[in-house]
Write a protein that holds these residues in place. Sequence first.
Motif, PDB file in Angstrom:
ATOM      1  N   ILE A   1      16.694   7.182 -11.817  1.00 41.89           N
ATOM      2  CA  ILE A   1      15.118   5.921 -11.510  1.00 41.89           C
ATOM      3  C   ILE A   1      14.679   6.216 -10.684  1.00 41.89           C
ATOM      4  N   PRO A   2      13.260   7.443 -10.563  1.00 44.87           N
ATOM      5  CA  PRO A   2      13.420   8.231  -9.651  1.00 44.87           C
ATOM      6  C   PRO A   2      12.253   7.152  -8.824  1.00 44.87           C
ATOM      7  N   VAL A   3      11.598   6.918  -7.705  1.00 46.29           N
ATOM      8  CA  VAL A   3      11.003   6.173  -6.906  1.00 46.29           C
ATOM      9  C   VAL A   3      10.053   7.032  -6.624  1.00 46.29           C
ATOM     10  N   THR A   4       8.784   6.198  -6.749  1.00 37.83           N
ATOM     11  CA  THR A   4       7.615   6.639  -5.727  1.00 37.83           C
ATOM     12  C   THR A   4       7.213   5.558  -4.691  1.00 37.83           C
ATOM     13  N   ALA A   5       7.004   6.017  -2.943  1.00 42.02           N
ATOM     14  CA  ALA A   5       6.923   5.638  -2.100  1.00 42.02           C
ATOM     15  C   ALA A   5       5.231   5.617  -2.030  1.00 42.02           C
ATOM     16  N   HIS A   6       4.689   4.346  -2.300  1.00 35.34           N
ATOM     17  CA  HIS A   6       3.732   3.563  -2.022  1.00 35.34           C
ATOM     18  C   HIS A   6       3.451   2.974  -0.501  1.00 35.34           C
ATOM     19  N   VAL A   7       2.560   3.744  -0.033  1.00 34.23           N
ATOM     20  CA  VAL A   7       2.929   4.351   1.808  1.00 34.23           C
ATOM     21  C   VAL A   7       0.894   2.305   1.778  1.00 34.23           C
ATOM     22  N   PHE A   8       1.260   2.201   3.151  1.00 31.04           N
ATOM     23  CA  PHE A   8       0.333   1.191   3.099  1.00 31.04           C
ATOM     24  C   PHE A   8      -0.241   0.660   4.481  1.00 31.04           C
ATOM     25  N   ASP A   9       1.522   1.350   5.129  1.00 31.97           N
ATOM     26  CA  ASP A   9       0.559   1.246   6.840  1.00 31.97           C
ATOM     27  C   ASP A   9       0.942   2.160   7.793  1.00 31.97           C
ATOM     28  N   LEU A  10       0.559   1.971   8.583  1.00 37.82           N
ATOM     29  CA  LEU A  10       0.929   3.388   9.976  1.00 37.82           C
ATOM     30  C   LEU A  10       1.166   2.406  11.090  1.00 37.82           C
ATOM     31  N   LEU A  11       2.219   2.247  11.560  1.00 39.39           N
ATOM     32  CA  LEU A  11       3.279   1.653  12.543  1.00 39.39           C
ATOM     33  C   LEU A  11       3.510   2.705  13.973  1.00 39.39           C
TER      34      LEU A  11
ATOM     35  N   ILE B   1       6.451   6.437  12.230  1.00 35.41           N
ATOM     36  CA  ILE B   1       6.670   5.754  11.441  1.00 35.41           C
ATOM     37  C   ILE B   1       5.985   4.677  10.523  1.00 35.41           C
ATOM     38  N   ILE B   2       5.678   4.764   9.485  1.00 33.94           N
ATOM     39  CA  ILE B   2       5.066   4.906   8.086  1.00 33.94           C
ATOM     40  C   ILE B   2       5.819   3.371   7.242  1.00 33.94           C
ATOM     41  N   GLU B   3       5.054   2.816   6.520  1.00 31.26           N
ATOM     42  CA  GLU B   3       5.360   1.730   5.843  1.00 31.26           C
ATOM     43  C   GLU B   3       5.203   1.925   4.225  1.00 31.26           C
ATOM     44  N   ALA B   4       6.374   1.625   3.628  1.00 29.85           N
ATOM     45  CA  ALA B   4       5.890   2.025   2.553  1.00 29.85           C
ATOM     46  C   ALA B   4       6.883   0.619   1.589  1.00 29.85           C
ATOM     47  N   GLU B   5       6.480   0.706   0.524  1.00 35.79           N
ATOM     48  CA  GLU B   5       7.012   0.073  -0.928  1.00 35.79           C
ATOM     49  C   GLU B   5       8.231   1.324  -2.014  1.00 35.79           C
TER      50      GLU B   5
END
Length: 614
Positions: A358-368, A318-322
Amino acid sequence: MQYRELTEVYTDVAATSATTEKEILLADCFSRVHDETSLLPTVVRLVRGRVFARWEAAEIGVSTAGAASAINKATGVDSEQIETWWREEGDLGDAAAYAVDDRVQRTLTTTPLTVTRVYETLREVASYEGSGSQQKQIDEIAGLISDASPLTARYIVRTITGAMRLGVGEGIVRNSLARAFLDMSDDAADAVQRAIDLTNDVAVVAQRVAEQGRPGLDDVDLELFRPIKPMLAKQAESIQTAVDELAADLEAIGDTNNTESSPRKAVLVEFKYDGIRAKIHRNGDDIRVYTRRLSDVTTQFPDVVSAAREHIDAEQYIIEAELVGYDPQHDNDGPVTFQTLAQRIQRTEDIAATAESIPVTAHVFDLLALDGESLLEDELEMRLRRLNSIITTESVSQTELEPDPTIESTSSRSTLMTGTNNTESLSSLRRAQYNWVTTHTAATEFYDTALAAGHEGVMVKNPARPYQPGSRVGYQRKVKPMMEPLDLVVTRAKWSEGRKSDFLGRPYLACRTADDDFVEVGRMHTGFSDEQLATFTERVEPLIERVDGREAILTPTVVLEVEYEEIQTSSTYDSGYALRFPRLKQIRHDCDPSQADSLERVERLYEQQSVDES
């Protein structure tokens, strides 16, 4: 259990304003329901005015107009009379009660109105789709009201409209469960809250604590494909204040660890992206994406699924991203506005074409969670080390990601870790850009870098703290610039929910036009303290011109000084603009509507904002 019995509990709870009394009444109800039947999960949900868990991608989906039509069909009372009662009482539930009491048509036979029947009917109504679905919904609800008493009709309709008016929030339900099935110590209430945070389903928690007690709560943990609420940060006054507060917290932890080593000094500063906060869950070949509101948006973001499959080297996580949107037609790396990106959530057709535009970049910042192990209790620094070890994208150098308290300049690292976007790979996954800092100078330089790149600001985090779902914790800060506040006139307001259901809040905000009319520029959802809410309600109640369901249309008199993050163009409001995240600074008792800010000033600030961002 007859639905009438439950609505009698509702009546008793609504009749008292004392929190403890509400808790005792509900605890007694929960205990009786558990002793008699297996209805406890259903009753706990209904008390909160819900028939679905927060993470379930469903809602009843019946408008107030649809509910009013059902009342008319069930009772034969004229629609205009129902509208009059609704307007006078400000509650469609009360109008339903009056209509049932005054009904002009009655059925020859009735079906018992049980808790189970009401609950299952409302869940079924939510599933109706396609041609004729609205009429089917009205028919089903009319069937319930036909068999209802005035009291039960009131709460059927209130459940449908989402306005129970019981003054019961999640905290009261939590404490009621602790009273009913535990010892009601602070620790017991915390255990119930933890389980709620990890399941987002108070019904599941109720069943566990009733059947297994405290051990059942302690066994609750993260589950793949059951999203949890994100950890939220508090707003900081400045980047310097944020660094000082988090460094002090970090040092305090070091002092209490009783270790021979000195306390760590560096705090984490990370880009704050203006996108869609998401959690990416994976179990083997199955990858799903959830928003911060717990909605499953996997279908809308197939490119994020592909990027996660390609760039995260793990089978369970489970990863958190913007998720940040970019314009593939431009060479620069600047993100599109949130308003543009939101089209991807709203779109249910032509998904591939929308993803391409509208492509996106998933900027990952946490690992749960990783490989079946929950990491919520681990320190952030450890979570990030494990996160870095499974990211395979070439834009991240693992050696550069090791925390280094001596780093006081971000210039050499910013280029390396900034996510890029190009037409060859329209969507990608990157490690969110960050730095470890020990000085105001380093933090300020990194903050300026984030703003120059077109992002919202930065997050400042204590690397020695765990993950706390659903809370505005004291060990994270968000820092972003605020625009000049605006003095705006309140044109409409809505009655609040839960314990604040007797108060008017959520005001619509308007600016002046050249001919002294008012046009709306947004709606404020939060920002009132209890004292301000009471003061605001007292000010605006005498200004009510008419009531439409839970909404009061007001004579434009009260002025609020409002802060916000930016101004966007919008077709939602008649001004053509919308404030992003408006919040109350103060109620302007010294200001009348003629002194409110003009549409011209809103337009000027919007244009200046555009210049500043270019």
